[in-house]
Design a protein around this motif. Sequence first.
Motif, PDB file in Angstrom:
ATOM      1  N   PRO A 171      21.993  40.431   1.420  1.00 22.19           N
ATOM      2  CA  PRO A 171      20.920  41.378   1.108  1.00 22.19           C
ATOM      3  C   PRO A 171      21.388  42.474   0.156  1.00 22.19           C
ATOM      4  O   PRO A 171      22.549  42.869   0.156  1.00 22.19           O
ATOM      5  CB  PRO A 171      20.554  41.958   2.482  1.00 22.19           C
ATOM      6  CG  PRO A 171      20.960  40.906   3.455  1.00 22.19           C
ATOM      7  CD  PRO A 171      22.197  40.290   2.866  1.00 22.19           C
ATOM      8  N   GLY A 172      20.456  42.969  -0.649  1.00 19.87           N
ATOM      9  CA  GLY A 172      20.780  44.011  -1.612  1.00 19.87           C
ATOM     10  C   GLY A 172      21.002  43.443  -2.997  1.00 19.87           C
ATOM     11  O   GLY A 172      20.688  42.289  -3.282  1.00 19.87           O
ATOM     12  N   LYS A 173      21.574  44.265  -3.875  1.00 17.39           N
ATOM     13  CA  LYS A 173      21.738  43.877  -5.273  1.00 17.39           C
ATOM     14  C   LYS A 173      23.042  43.125  -5.532  1.00 17.39           C
ATOM     15  O   LYS A 173      23.242  42.585  -6.613  1.00 17.39           O
ATOM     16  CB  LYS A 173      21.695  45.130  -6.155  1.00 17.39           C
ATOM     17  CG  LYS A 173      20.342  45.842  -6.123  1.00 17.39           C
ATOM     18  CD  LYS A 173      20.337  47.040  -7.059  1.00 17.39           C
ATOM     19  CE  LYS A 173      18.973  47.732  -7.038  1.00 17.39           C
ATOM     20  NZ  LYS A 173      18.941  48.915  -7.944  1.00 17.39           N
ATOM     21  N   THR A 174      23.937  43.100  -4.563  1.00 12.48           N
ATOM     22  CA  THR A 174      25.205  42.426  -4.756  1.00 12.48           C
ATOM     23  C   THR A 174      25.024  40.921  -4.926  1.00 12.48           C
ATOM     24  O   THR A 174      24.102  40.332  -4.362  1.00 12.48           O
ATOM     25  CB  THR A 174      26.152  42.685  -3.560  1.00 12.48           C
ATOM     26  OG1 THR A 174      27.398  42.024  -3.805  1.00 12.48           O
ATOM     27  CG2 THR A 174      25.554  42.144  -2.273  1.00 12.48           C
ATOM     28  N   VAL A 175      25.879  40.306  -5.740  1.00 19.39           N
ATOM     29  CA  VAL A 175      25.805  38.860  -5.971  1.00 19.39           C
ATOM     30  C   VAL A 175      26.888  38.199  -5.131  1.00 19.39           C
ATOM     31  O   VAL A 175      27.945  37.799  -5.624  1.00 19.39           O
ATOM     32  CB  VAL A 175      25.983  38.528  -7.463  1.00 19.39           C
ATOM     33  CG1 VAL A 175      25.743  37.036  -7.697  1.00 19.39           C
ATOM     34  CG2 VAL A 175      25.036  39.345  -8.313  1.00 19.39           C
ATOM     35  N   GLU A 176      26.651  38.094  -3.844  1.00 14.98           N
ATOM     36  CA  GLU A 176      27.614  37.516  -2.914  1.00 14.98           C
ATOM     37  C   GLU A 176      26.893  36.593  -1.949  1.00 14.98           C
ATOM     38  O   GLU A 176      25.748  36.828  -1.568  1.00 14.98           O
ATOM     39  CB  GLU A 176      28.330  38.617  -2.120  1.00 14.98           C
ATOM     40  CG  GLU A 176      29.276  39.490  -2.948  1.00 14.98           C
ATOM     41  CD  GLU A 176      30.558  38.782  -3.323  1.00 14.98           C
ATOM     42  OE1 GLU A 176      30.827  37.705  -2.750  1.00 14.98           O
ATOM     43  OE2 GLU A 176      31.288  39.291  -4.194  1.00 14.98           O
ATOM     44  N   GLU A 177      27.598  35.547  -1.556  1.00 16.85           N
ATOM     45  CA  GLU A 177      27.079  34.616  -0.551  1.00 16.85           C
ATOM     46  C   GLU A 177      27.467  35.121   0.837  1.00 16.85           C
ATOM     47  O   GLU A 177      28.599  35.531   1.058  1.00 16.85           O
ATOM     48  CB  GLU A 177      27.666  33.228  -0.787  1.00 16.85           C
ATOM     49  CG  GLU A 177      27.202  32.180   0.208  1.00 16.85           C
ATOM     50  CD  GLU A 177      27.854  30.832  -0.026  1.00 16.85           C
ATOM     51  OE1 GLU A 177      27.462  29.858   0.636  1.00 16.85           O
ATOM     52  OE2 GLU A 177      28.774  30.759  -0.879  1.00 16.85           O
ATOM     53  N   GLN A 178      26.521  35.095   1.761  1.00 13.59           N
ATOM     54  CA  GLN A 178      26.784  35.498   3.144  1.00 13.59           C
ATOM     55  C   GLN A 178      26.678  34.275   4.045  1.00 13.59           C
ATOM     56  O   GLN A 178      25.616  33.650   4.131  1.00 13.59           O
ATOM     57  CB  GLN A 178      25.791  36.563   3.594  1.00 13.59           C
ATOM     58  CG  GLN A 178      26.030  37.042   5.024  1.00 13.59           C
ATOM     59  CD  GLN A 178      24.970  38.021   5.484  1.00 13.59           C
ATOM     60  OE1 GLN A 178      23.781  37.831   5.223  1.00 13.59           O
ATOM     61  NE2 GLN A 178      25.389  39.073   6.174  1.00 13.59           N
ATOM     62  N   VAL A 179      27.771  33.931   4.688  1.00 13.56           N
ATOM     63  CA  VAL A 179      27.787  32.780   5.590  1.00 13.56           C
ATOM     64  C   VAL A 179      27.162  33.184   6.921  1.00 13.56           C
ATOM     65  O   VAL A 179      27.622  34.113   7.578  1.00 13.56           O
ATOM     66  CB  VAL A 179      29.220  32.268   5.811  1.00 13.56           C
ATOM     67  CG1 VAL A 179      29.227  31.116   6.811  1.00 13.56           C
ATOM     68  CG2 VAL A 179      29.830  31.824   4.482  1.00 13.56           C
ATOM     69  N   ILE A 180      26.121  32.483   7.313  1.00 10.66           N
ATOM     70  CA  ILE A 180      25.445  32.742   8.584  1.00 10.66           C
ATOM     71  C   ILE A 180      26.088  31.933   9.701  1.00 10.66           C
ATOM     72  O   ILE A 180      26.235  32.401  10.824  1.00 10.66           O
ATOM     73  CB  ILE A 180      23.944  32.431   8.469  1.00 10.66           C
ATOM     74  CG1 ILE A 180      23.323  33.316   7.383  1.00 10.66           C
ATOM     75  CG2 ILE A 180      23.229  32.634   9.801  1.00 10.66           C
ATOM     76  CD1 ILE A 180      21.903  32.951   7.030  1.00 10.66           C
ATOM     77  N   GLY A 181      26.482  30.716   9.395  1.00  8.92           N
ATOM     78  CA  GLY A 181      27.146  29.877  10.385  1.00  8.92           C
ATOM     79  C   GLY A 181      27.850  28.715   9.708  1.00  8.92           C
ATOM     80  O   GLY A 181      27.283  28.080   8.811  1.00  8.92           O
ATOM     81  N   ALA A 182      29.088  28.431  10.113  1.00  5.46           N
ATOM     82  CA  ALA A 182      29.854  27.323   9.545  1.00  5.46           C
ATOM     83  C   ALA A 182      29.885  26.149  10.525  1.00  5.46           C
ATOM     84  O   ALA A 182      29.862  26.344  11.736  1.00  5.46           O
ATOM     85  CB  ALA A 182      31.274  27.778   9.225  1.00  5.46           C
ATOM     86  N   ASN A 183      29.929  24.940   9.969  1.00  4.99           N
ATOM     87  CA  ASN A 183      29.985  23.710  10.769  1.00  4.99           C
ATOM     88  C   ASN A 183      28.815  23.641  11.750  1.00  4.99           C
ATOM     89  O   ASN A 183      28.976  23.342  12.939  1.00  4.99           O
ATOM     90  CB  ASN A 183      31.325  23.628  11.506  1.00  4.99           C
ATOM     91  CG  ASN A 183      32.501  23.597  10.545  1.00  4.99           C
ATOM     92  OD1 ASN A 183      32.517  22.819   9.593  1.00  4.99           O
ATOM     93  ND2 ASN A 183      33.484  24.453  10.776  1.00  4.99           N
ATOM     94  N   VAL A 184      27.629  23.912  11.214  1.00  2.00           N
ATOM     95  CA  VAL A 184      26.399  23.901  12.009  1.00  2.00           C
ATOM     96  C   VAL A 184      25.716  22.538  11.874  1.00  2.00           C
ATOM     97  O   VAL A 184      25.605  21.997  10.775  1.00  2.00           O
ATOM     98  CB  VAL A 184      25.445  25.019  11.541  1.00  2.00           C
ATOM     99  CG1 VAL A 184      24.119  24.936  12.253  1.00  2.00           C
ATOM    100  CG2 VAL A 184      26.082  26.381  11.768  1.00  2.00           C
ATOM    101  N   ASP A 185      25.252  21.994  12.985  1.00  2.00           N
ATOM    102  CA  ASP A 185      24.568  20.698  12.982  1.00  2.00           C
ATOM    103  C   ASP A 185      23.050  20.851  12.931  1.00  2.00           C
ATOM    104  O   ASP A 185      22.364  20.040  12.320  1.00  2.00           O
ATOM    105  CB  ASP A 185      24.950  19.901  14.237  1.00  2.00           C
ATOM    106  CG  ASP A 185      26.449  19.681  14.344  1.00  2.00           C
ATOM    107  OD1 ASP A 185      26.971  18.872  13.551  1.00  2.00           O
ATOM    108  OD2 ASP A 185      27.091  20.309  15.196  1.00  2.00           O
ATOM    109  N   VAL A 186      22.530  21.878  13.582  1.00  2.00           N
ATOM    110  CA  VAL A 186      21.089  22.110  13.667  1.00  2.00           C
ATOM    111  C   VAL A 186      20.813  23.587  13.408  1.00  2.00           C
ATOM    112  O   VAL A 186      21.490  24.453  13.967  1.00  2.00           O
ATOM    113  CB  VAL A 186      20.526  21.730  15.057  1.00  2.00           C
ATOM    114  CG1 VAL A 186      19.023  21.997  15.120  1.00  2.00           C
ATOM    115  CG2 VAL A 186      20.827  20.274  15.380  1.00  2.00           C
ATOM    116  N   VAL A 187      19.829  23.876  12.551  1.00  3.09           N
ATOM    117  CA  VAL A 187      19.365  25.245  12.352  1.00  3.09           C
ATOM    118  C   VAL A 187      17.953  25.333  12.924  1.00  3.09           C
ATOM    119  O   VAL A 187      17.042  24.652  12.458  1.00  3.09           O
ATOM    120  CB  VAL A 187      19.356  25.659  10.874  1.00  3.09           C
ATOM    121  CG1 VAL A 187      18.768  27.067  10.723  1.00  3.09           C
ATOM    122  CG2 VAL A 187      20.768  25.617  10.299  1.00  3.09           C
TER     123      VAL A 187
END
Length: 373
Positions: free
Chosen positions: A104-120
């Motif tokens: 979120p915001g103006k920054t150009v960065e990826e935010q990982v919400i969850g790694a090695n997830v099978d179901v969202v």
Amino acid sequence: MTLAELGWDEKFDAAFAPYRAKGWVPARLIRETTINYSAFVAEDAEDVEEIDCVLSGKVWHDAVSDADLPAVGDWVAVELGGENEDHVIRAHLPRRSCFSRKMPGKTVEEQVIGANVDVVAVVTDSGADHNPRRMERYFALIGRSGAKAVVLVNKSDLFPAEHNEACAAELRALCPEADVHVTSALNGEGLEVLQSYLKDGITMCVVGSSGVGKSTMVNQLYGEEWQWTSEVNEVTGKGRHTTTSRELVPLPDGGMLIDNPGMREIQMWTDEKTLRDSFADVEAMAQECRFADCKHGNDKGCAIRAAVEAGTVDLQRLESFLRLDDEIEKLRHQIKKRQMTVERWAKRSHRVKARNLEDRIQLENDERGEWRG
């Protein structure tokens, strides 16, 4: 608990092989703070315990961006410390999947919400939170992650059945590959649907706006009051955040949940192919346009505009497609610009540090990890 129950498989075992010879042990990260991580670690496949660990300097320096750093759900190699010594994360294993968004915001960065997830699992409702345009963003991000998309149209007890089903049908039309269910966390309905996806080794990430019943559902799955819940304002449909940090939670009946704070922004972090796969109906119709570079605005011979006028394509869906396409193009440009800036800074920093031959030799030794006395 065993490694297999945590999601360990043959691919992770093969990737870990070089580190086993060093005496390090596999661990899965379950919590992240500003100073350290918590992880489930196993000295053997049948003996798992929770520890706190810190990140080694090498892993930190090897990461190209923050998104490359270990995150909740990741598998890592840990060197166990002795008495009064830190347990240290020495290596980061390749991810099987990664659910992320633009920070979120103006920054150009990826935010990982969850790694090695099978179901969202996206929790929404058919009232104030119902927003097909936001769900299109969720579907695009889930599609890129490689996880299975599940949607829970929650709080069905507050609305007529016909209204709930109409909203569910609309979401199914947006993403035929997604499983969409009508549920009521308050009445305990539909939890068996979530449990049908959860089994040993399976990780589910639960996301959604604040106040849609996400934490209530997690409480019921876990079997106790795992997250404190609060009431929602009936006028705005908004509630206070009841989940304050990401955490991987093992469930009593098998499987694991990554519970997330309520998300106010779903900014795109994906690519053009994923977007077009998410809008396959619009993309297929675009092939019928007279010109290959049609912008689907006032261009002559635009098949999509003709379909909108005929009522076979929803105008809002077309506008959403064009808006997301423009957003991804801007993101691609910002990432490239940022990369060029970082490269220029690195070259300039290198020149400043190495103004003479002796400094250059020392700098090269430092970069290789060699020390010269």
